[in-house]
Design an enzyme around this catalytic site. Structure first.
Site, PDB file in Angstrom:
ATOM      1  CG  PHE A   1      -0.416   0.442   2.495  1.00  0.00           C
ATOM      2  CD1 PHE A   1      -0.621   1.744   2.945  1.00  0.00           C
ATOM      3  CD2 PHE A   1       0.285  -0.428   3.315  1.00  0.00           C
ATOM      4  CE1 PHE A   1      -0.117   2.164   4.171  1.00  0.00           C
ATOM      5  CE2 PHE A   1       0.791  -0.022   4.537  1.00  0.00           C
ATOM      6  CZ  PHE A   1       0.583   1.281   4.966  1.00  0.00           C
ATOM      7  CE  LYS A   2       3.619   1.374   4.739  1.00  0.00           C
ATOM      8  NZ  LYS A   2       4.771   1.030   5.499  1.00  0.00           N
TER       9      LYS A   2
END
Length: 494
Positions: free
Chosen positions: A111-112
């Site tokens: 998700f980063k």
């Protein structure tokens, strides 16, 4: 309306969005917060017809008010492009009574990527806006995913260097390989002998060292951060919660105005704080379910009102959540104190001095939208197995923690509100743990054979990001002790 930023500890006010993005951390050690949380100026019905990129513009324009419309749209176009393996950027999958918001379709399958794809572009524009002559040095600590995503975003970006510190034995093999094989003349990685909190504390100390900053300035460098403490990381994360609600509306899974719950596997608190900001902006979110692993410092905090990091640090199969100092919680504490920077600074001093602090009853009441839960290793494995066996859907251990916590929350509260689970990493990033959950203990030591076997039984293709590191040469092999991080920075920049 113009939005300025201020430190949660009171030392800086009236800072523009671009200045806050460039600095990362305020001079007094506080985190930048907007002077108010803006409301969405488009209805959910209007947003439901928009692409991810269009939604990103509608959200981010409200926070980054010193960026022109053209600047912001260009940053968004460059960030959310073919680096992502789906046009939706963040698709929703319905499985086992919840909607999984897949935040792992970017180049590093975690998700980063959602924020770190755009941060380099926001930063380069900010540097030009503020006549920055120095080379910007991105300094970051990672519990596994931020490091690779930041390096991928900043690799060979002109006018920048990026230095990443990660805990030597605190990341998965795939996470480590993604970092140590990263290309780019301006990328630097060091494994530290310690845990993530040691790495994060070391980075914060470097940022707070005025003499070191002066020495770097003389050499033509200035530090900035790509950690979730940077407002340029937090704002793009708000986007996908707005987008997810709008998509549920577009697919007629919910009616306009219907409340939903959001469950987020949580470590540094940035991802769930973004969901809270989406709620404050007008997204109909009822309850924010904060899912912790065995390092359940946040669960205990929401139960008792006392934050206490004085406990054993536990290494788990969900390493991005192996954190005892949740930096972004400071932003919620600041809001809960009525934006009283002095009160917040006193609590953060207590945390630094004795490792704990307690909030007032009023502050605890302010946070009643949050519910905490935690899952142990055994329960997390059982959740991964159950979802896979019942639906054929594959989730990673971080998402497994969230699935377990959500199921328990539903059983205990009988709350039938529709729920989004933030699915924060590809199962292939943690293939060994996922396969162990599904089939039991594995004898196979080769991570890539495990990955191939997982692909075979799940019929889910191995992501390109994993294929690329099979044969990629190791380019970074630096290791250092936690108290030698400053020397490592100097060595990388010499």
């Amino acid at each position: 309306m113009e939005i300025s930023y201020q430190s949660t500890r009171g030392g800086q006010t009236g800072v523009t969005a671009s200045q806050a993005i460039l600095k990362g951390l305020a001079d007094d050690g506080g985190l930048f917060m907007p002077c108010f949380i803006p409301k969405l100026d488009k209805s959910m019905k209007e947003l439901s017809a928009m692409t991810y990129q269009e939604t990103a513009y509608e959200v981010m324009k409200l926070y980054l008010t010193d960026y022109s419309s053209e600047e912001l749209k260009t940053c968004i176009e460059r960030a959310y492009d073919s680096k992502f393996d789906t046009e939706e950027i963040a698709p929703l999958a319905k499985a086992d009574g919840a909607y999984y918001l897949e935040l792992y379709h970017g180049s590093t399958i975690a998700f980063k990527d959602m924020a770190l794809s755009i941060l380099p572009h926001l930063m380069i524009v900010a540097a030009k806006k503020n006549q920055v002559k120095n080379k910007i040095v991105i300094l970051t600590a990672t519990s596994g995913d931020t490091g690779k995503a930041a390096m991928a975003g900043f690799a060979d970006v002109e006018g920048t260097e990026i230095i990443v510190f990660y805990p030597k034995d605190g990341v998965s093999r795939v996470q480590e390989l993604q970092m140590v094989t990263q290309k780019g003349e301006n990328t630097h990685v060091a494994a530290i002998h310690g845990n993530f909190d040691d790495a994060q504390t070391g980075v914060k100390k470097i940022f707070g060292d005025k003499e070191f900053a002066r020495r770097l300035d003389e050499k033509g460098f200035q530090l900035s951060s790509a950690n979730s403490i940077n407002i340029g990381r937090l704002v793009p994360q708000v986007v996908y919660y707005v987008y997810a609600y709008a998509k549920l509306l577009a697919c007629e899974e919910i009616s306009d105005g219907e409340e939903i719950n959001v469950t987020v596997p949580t470590g540094n608190f940035g991802n769930i704080l973004a969901a809270y900001l989406a709620k404050q902006m007008g997204v109909p979110i009822k309850t924010l379910i904060c899912a912790s692993n065995e390092n359940k410092v946040l669960y205990d905090f929401f139960q008792t009102g006392t934050y206490d990091r004085n406990r054993d640090f536990i290494l788990t199969s969900s390493p991005s959540m192996d954190i005892l100092i949740s930096s972004n919680l400071e932003r919620l504490i600041y809001l809960s104190a009525g934006c009283d920077a002095k009160a917040n600074a006193a609590l953060m001093k207590e945390l630094g001095d004795k490792g704990s602090y307690s909030v007032t009853a009023g502050m605890k009441g302010f946070m009643e939208d949050f519910k905490g839960g935690f899952a142990g290793e055994k329960e997390t494995g059982e959740a991964i197995k159950k979802v896979f066996e019942d639906t054929g859907y594959l989730i990673d251990p971080h998402t497994g923690v969230a699935a377990c916590v959500y199921d328990r929350y539903k059983a205990e509260t009988k709350d039938q509100t529709k729920n989004i689970i933030a699915s924060t990493a590809s199962p292939y990033k943690f293939a060994g743990s996922v396969l162990k959950a599904i089939e039991g203990e594995q004898e196979e030591p080769d991570e890539f054979r495990i990955i191939d076997h997982l692909s075979k039984i799940s019929r889910v293709p191995v992501p390109q990001a994993v294929e690329e590191i099979r044969t990629a040469p190791v380019r970074h092999d630096t290791e250092c002790d936690g108290d030698k991080m400053k020397e490592a920075v100097e060595s990388f920049l010499s």
